[in-house]
Design an enzyme around this catalytic site. Sequence first.
Site, PDB file in Angstrom:
ATOM      1  CE1 TYR A 160     -23.642  -0.640  31.907  1.00  0.00           C
ATOM      2  CE2 TYR A 160     -23.388  -3.030  32.083  1.00  0.00           C
ATOM      3  CZ  TYR A 160     -23.241  -1.756  32.618  1.00  0.00           C
ATOM      4  OH  TYR A 160     -22.686  -1.613  33.870  1.00  0.00           O
ATOM      5  CE  LYS A 167     -20.120  -1.867  36.335  1.00  0.00           C
ATOM      6  NZ  LYS A 167     -19.543  -1.277  37.573  1.00  0.00           N
TER       7      LYS A 167
END
Length: 259
Positions: A160, A167
């Site tokens: 990720y 995020k």
Amino acid sequence: MSDKIRPVLSGQKALVVGVANDQSIAYGCAKAFRTAGADIAMTWLNEKSRGYVEPLARELEASITAPLDVSVPGELEAVFDKIAATWGRLDILVHSIAFAPKQDLQGGLLNCSAEGFAKAMDISCHSFVRMAKLAAPLMTEGGTMFAMSYYGANRVVPNYNVMGPVKAALEAACRYLAFELGPRGIRVHAISPGPLKTRAASGLKDFELLLTEAAQKAPVGELVDIMDVGFACAYLATPLARRITGGTVYVDGGANIVA
């Protein structure tokens, strides 16, 4: 399920940003809102995506459609000017956009360039703050704002990479916006769906493996879909959730509770 949903959002005005195709989380939100009776505004990123988004907008009888690339000066303001001129108000905002240059996304955080990090942060996080600033004056009777996050904001998810810190910043922005906008009757939610087969997710390495692991890990034993996310947001936009704000809401079949 959709034929059993009551029009609990009848008369509400919802702007959904981030629809790319009928597999998008944003499309699930728009469809759920429409099923619940809301009027919809939808945007497309560029001329290429317009061909995918316009048919979906017609399907949902969207009152407003417009181009929106948040990195292009003036486009965001033009969308909200159009909403102000057409509706005069706004009740629901969905921010479902994220981007990082491929080389920065796939190269690990240590190898992410400053330029790539800044671009990912601007498009994936700060654009939500800019949208909130433009939306808030239109939410004259209160409203609800949503931003799409992911489990990788709070736990390390292999591959990720830079999107994890980005995020995490987005979730923090939701908390601070909830604090600032609460006195105006505006609630803000970070939504954290389980992994879904969206176009954006396809850029992650070994994504199919991530899907398999998520289904095995979730207590309900299966993956969520875009309508699960959409109906969760529809509920949160109703007065039934009038005292819920500022948190990260997981829509992942319970996978986030399992170590």
